[in-house]
Design a protein around this motif. Structure first.
Motif, mmCIF file in Angstrom:
data_model
loop_
_atom_site.group_PDB
_atom_site.id
_atom_site.type_symbol
_atom_site.label_atom_id
_atom_site.label_comp_id
_atom_site.label_asym_id
_atom_site.label_seq_id
_atom_site.Cartn_x
_atom_site.Cartn_y
_atom_site.Cartn_z
ATOM 1 N N PHE A 59 63.691 -54.296 -54.404
ATOM 2 C CA PHE A 59 62.287 -54.227 -54.828
ATOM 3 C C PHE A 59 61.511 -53.389 -53.808
ATOM 4 O O PHE A 59 61.732 -53.508 -52.601
ATOM 5 N N SER A 60 60.588 -52.585 -54.302
ATOM 6 C CA SER A 60 59.820 -51.720 -53.399
ATOM 7 C C SER A 60 58.881 -52.568 -52.544
ATOM 8 O O SER A 60 58.489 -53.674 -52.951
ATOM 9 N N PRO A 61 58.485 -52.069 -51.364
ATOM 10 C CA PRO A 61 57.505 -52.801 -50.554
ATOM 11 C C PRO A 61 56.217 -53.075 -51.329
ATOM 12 O O PRO A 61 55.608 -54.129 -51.171
ATOM 13 N N GLN A 62 55.812 -52.162 -52.217
ATOM 14 C CA GLN A 62 54.591 -52.378 -53.013
ATOM 15 C C GLN A 62 54.765 -53.599 -53.920
ATOM 16 O O GLN A 62 53.837 -54.392 -54.090
ATOM 17 N N SER A 63 55.959 -53.753 -54.501
ATOM 18 C CA SER A 63 56.191 -54.905 -55.379
ATOM 19 C C SER A 63 56.220 -56.203 -54.579
ATOM 20 O O SER A 63 55.727 -57.236 -55.037
ATOM 21 N N ILE A 64 56.805 -56.162 -53.367
ATOM 22 C CA ILE A 64 56.845 -57.375 -52.536
ATOM 23 C C ILE A 64 55.422 -57.737 -52.111
ATOM 24 O O ILE A 64 55.038 -58.908 -52.076
ATOM 25 N N MET B 53 63.428 -63.961 -68.031
ATOM 26 C CA MET B 53 62.114 -63.307 -68.175
ATOM 27 C C MET B 53 61.465 -63.681 -69.507
ATOM 28 O O MET B 53 60.289 -64.053 -69.538
ATOM 29 N N ASP B 54 62.246 -63.601 -70.586
ATOM 30 C CA ASP B 54 61.681 -63.948 -71.904
ATOM 31 C C ASP B 54 61.151 -65.377 -71.903
ATOM 32 O O ASP B 54 60.051 -65.651 -72.365
ATOM 33 N N ASN B 55 61.955 -66.298 -71.381
ATOM 34 C CA ASN B 55 61.573 -67.721 -71.425
ATOM 35 C C ASN B 55 60.431 -68.036 -70.477
ATOM 36 O O ASN B 55 59.530 -68.798 -70.820
ATOM 37 N N ALA B 56 60.479 -67.462 -69.269
ATOM 38 C CA ALA B 56 59.426 -67.760 -68.290
ATOM 39 C C ALA B 56 58.087 -67.248 -68.817
ATOM 40 O O ALA B 56 57.059 -67.923 -68.722
ATOM 41 N N LEU B 57 58.105 -66.041 -69.425
ATOM 42 C CA LEU B 57 56.849 -65.471 -69.938
ATOM 43 C C LEU B 57 56.306 -66.307 -71.096
ATOM 44 O O LEU B 57 55.110 -66.293 -71.368
ATOM 45 N N ALA B 58 57.205 -67.060 -71.742
ATOM 46 C CA ALA B 58 56.757 -67.955 -72.821
ATOM 47 C C ALA B 58 56.446 -69.353 -72.287
ATOM 48 O O ALA B 58 56.243 -70.290 -73.054
ATOM 49 N N TYR C 130 59.349 -58.602 -64.038
ATOM 50 C CA TYR C 130 59.973 -59.760 -63.386
ATOM 51 C C TYR C 130 58.925 -60.540 -62.579
ATOM 52 O O TYR C 130 58.893 -61.769 -62.607
ATOM 53 N N ILE C 131 58.051 -59.825 -61.887
ATOM 54 C CA ILE C 131 57.004 -60.525 -61.108
ATOM 55 C C ILE C 131 56.040 -61.246 -62.067
ATOM 56 O O ILE C 131 55.615 -62.371 -61.796
ATOM 57 N N ASP C 132 55.743 -60.627 -63.214
ATOM 58 C CA ASP C 132 54.919 -61.325 -64.229
ATOM 59 C C ASP C 132 55.601 -62.641 -64.618
ATOM 60 O O ASP C 132 54.958 -63.694 -64.730
ATOM 61 N N ALA C 133 56.928 -62.569 -64.825
ATOM 62 C CA ALA C 133 57.671 -63.769 -65.236
ATOM 63 C C ALA C 133 57.647 -64.814 -64.120
ATOM 64 O O ALA C 133 57.465 -66.016 -64.375
ATOM 65 N N LEU C 134 57.812 -64.360 -62.864
ATOM 66 C CA LEU C 134 57.763 -65.300 -61.731
ATOM 67 C C LEU C 134 56.417 -66.022 -61.680
ATOM 68 O O LEU C 134 56.349 -67.229 -61.422
ATOM 69 N N ASP D 171 50.181 -62.373 -55.176
ATOM 70 C CA ASP D 171 50.097 -63.231 -56.369
ATOM 71 C C ASP D 171 50.426 -64.685 -56.018
ATOM 72 O O ASP D 171 49.838 -65.616 -56.582
ATOM 73 N N ILE D 172 51.369 -64.883 -55.090
ATOM 74 C CA ILE D 172 51.706 -66.255 -54.672
ATOM 75 C C ILE D 172 50.512 -66.869 -53.930
ATOM 76 O O ILE D 172 50.093 -67.992 -54.203
ATOM 77 N N ARG D 173 49.944 -66.085 -52.996
ATOM 78 C CA ARG D 173 48.800 -66.593 -52.217
ATOM 79 C C ARG D 173 47.618 -66.955 -53.107
ATOM 80 O O ARG D 173 46.851 -67.862 -52.781
ATOM 81 N N ALA D 174 47.477 -66.236 -54.214
ATOM 82 C CA ALA D 174 46.356 -66.518 -55.128
ATOM 83 C C ALA D 174 46.544 -67.854 -55.842
ATOM 84 O O ALA D 174 45.599 -68.405 -56.392
ATOM 85 N N ARG D 175 47.773 -68.374 -55.853
ATOM 86 C CA ARG D 175 48.051 -69.592 -56.619
ATOM 87 C C ARG D 175 48.420 -70.803 -55.780
ATOM 88 O O ARG D 175 48.422 -71.933 -56.253
ATOM 89 N N LEU D 176 48.786 -70.568 -54.522
ATOM 90 C CA LEU D 176 49.262 -71.674 -53.677
ATOM 91 C C LEU D 176 48.578 -71.653 -52.319
ATOM 92 O O LEU D 176 48.266 -70.578 -51.803
ATOM 93 N N ARG D 177 48.410 -72.849 -51.735
ATOM 94 C CA ARG D 177 47.877 -72.892 -50.371
ATOM 95 C C ARG D 177 49.060 -72.793 -49.401
ATOM 96 O O ARG D 177 49.965 -73.627 -49.428
ATOM 97 N N LEU D 178 49.045 -71.749 -48.555
ATOM 98 C CA LEU D 178 50.134 -71.586 -47.580
ATOM 99 C C LEU D 178 49.666 -72.084 -46.220
ATOM 100 O O LEU D 178 48.508 -71.875 -45.842
ATOM 101 N N GLU D 179 50.585 -72.712 -45.483
ATOM 102 C CA GLU D 179 50.346 -73.089 -44.084
ATOM 103 C C GLU D 179 49.956 -71.820 -43.317
ATOM 104 O O GLU D 179 50.483 -70.736 -43.605
#
Ligand code: SAM
Ligand code: SF4
Length: 420
Positions: free
Chosen positions: A112-117, A329-334, A79-83, A123-131
């Motif tokens: 979701f486990s703390p490790q997944s969060i 998930m199928d569509n997002a991964l595509a 799911y995180i891959d799809a996100l 992964d979000i920080r790697a792609r977006l600039r956060l305030e």
């Protein structure tokens, strides 16, 4: 929870893929600048579907989460891959913009486990600039609580926890079909208060069989934790839910109004202000993410069934992702997570703006209306005159504010701005 207008959507529709040029084309609106941008992340699974809930939430035992996780297990990593695939496909639409807040909602994100969060936020920080002081809220259910779990979310980068308490009364929790009891709710709030500087409790009122003294007891229990923020919702019977089919006996409207008055009184005595129709906060603890929705700010929503509202120089766009988790998930991964993508019609913008802005105790600045809709003030002049005549708003040269009466009859007030 912020109530964002839901557009009916069928997953039978094919994916929508629009050319990036579309968003940049000339159009009828003139937005002088873009509003703050927030990110919403939807995690769609729950332990059990509550009988009143019409959110896009699915029991993971029903197989809707099939995939890498296998039946009976939330497929967290897939799911995180799809996100992330979803986010990457959306990046050209928010190029160069900074994210001011993140809200991880559901469903039950605390499944979701703390490790997944932790992975999700990295992964979000790697792609977006956060305030630098980006507010990061996550919803948690006391039924998924275990010792030290909330602290682990804090270490993963979550700054604000929102706990779905609903009630502290075992009879009412049962009637609501909740997976947790009073003892679990108390333990969860206690740990949240220790682990977080700011947190929210979701409480519902006008519950099946609830009396005024029982509501007062629920509120006293909540207020004893000195919560920085409480969201209080009138239980509504939503279409297509179990409660719509088998309606429980709930308090009459008059009784519900009296309960709301009592809630505002008791929270006020505890030093909390009702800054939005269903939100109460101590000074400095208002939720930026929800205020951004209500001020008609922008949000990119990723995840199953997530909604987005994005502004461009000449248009405002609304998007919806596929609703069913497996299909999403199928569509997002595509690379095609989007089921709907529409420009908001010029004629609908005043009502859409008012639907949000009039929920706020302080209303809105007239300048913000023109900045965020790209429309002149003449488009709301008639509505404002009618609202003032009916005693539903007060205004000066710069601001419009709902009156007490306007707050009590909010939908009547908002309807004055519907397109002819
Ligand atoms: C999406 S839920 C998130 C929290 C989490 N899923 C939970 O329920 O513990 C957000 C909140 O919306 C409120 N809510 C959901 N359905 C509602 C309804 N039919 N009437 C009133 N409030 C509702 C509940 O207070 C709930 O905590
Ligand atoms: S836990 Fe929350 S999202 Fe899940 S079914 Fe219940 S109310 Fe809906």
């Amino acid at each position: 929870m912020a109530h964002i207008p839901i557009t009916p959507q069928s997953d039978a529709d094919p994916a929508v893929v629009r050319d990036i040029q579309h968003y940049m084309r000339p159009g009828l609106l003139q937005l002088p600048s873009l509003p703050p941008l927030s990110l919403y992340v939807h995690l769609p699974w729950c332990l059990k579907k509550c009988p009143y809930c019409d959110f896009n939430s699915h029991e993971f035992r029903d197989g809707s989460g099939d995939g890498v996780g296998g039946p009976g297990q939330v497929p967290e990593q897939r799911y995180i891959d799809a996100l992330m695939a979803d986010l990457e496909a959306a990046l050209p639409l928010i190029w160069g913009r900074t994210v001011h807040s993140i809200f991880i909602g559901g469903g039950t994100p605390s499944l979701f486990s703390p490790q997944s969060i932790d992975r999700l936020l990295s992964d979000i920080r790697a792609r977006l600039r956060l305030e630098s002081d980006c507010e990061i809220t996550m919803e948690a259910n006391p039924g998924t609580f275990e010792k030290d779990r909330f602290r682990a979310y804090r270490s993963a980068g979550v700054t604000r926890l929102s706990i779905g308490v609903q009630s502290f009364n075992d009879t009412h929790l049962k009637a609501l079909g909740r997976v947790h009891d009073r003892a679990q709710a108390l333990a969860a709030v206690e740990e949240a208060a220790q682990a977080f500087d700011t947190f929210n409790l979701d409480i519902m009122y006008a519950l099946p069989g609830q009396t005024m003294p029982e509501l007062e007891q629920d509120l006293l229990t909540a207020l004893a934790f000195a919560p920085p923020h409480i969201s209080i919702y009138h239980l509504t019977i939503e279409p297509n839910t179990y409660f719509a089919k088998f309606p429980p006996a709930i308090p009459e409207d008059d009784q519900a109004y009296a309960m709301l008055d009592r809630i505002t009184e008791m929270t006020g005595e505890a030093g909390m202000a009702r800054y939005e129709i269903s939100a109460y906060a101590r000074p400095g603890h208002q939720c930026f993410h929800n205020i951004n929705y209500w001020q008609f700010g922008d949000y990119l929503g990723i995840g199953a069934g997530a909604h987005s509202k994005l502004s461009f120089a000449h248009r405002v766009v609304r998007q919806v992702r596929f609703r069913d988790p497996a299909r999403y998930m199928d569509n997002a991964l595509a690379g095609r997570a989007m089921a709907q993508d529409d420009d908001v019609r010029r004629a609908d913008l005043p009502f859409e703006y008012m639907l949000n802005a009039l929920r706020l105790r302080d209303g809105f600045a007239l300048q913000d209306f023109t900045d965020r809709t790209g429309l002149p003030l003449t488009t709301i002049a008639k509505g404002l005159e009618a609202a003032e005549r009916k005693g539903l708003i007060e205004r000066d040269a710069a601001r419009v504010r709902p009156t007490e009466r306007g707050f009590d009859f909010l939908s009547d007030l908002q309807e004055l701005f519907l397109a002819d």
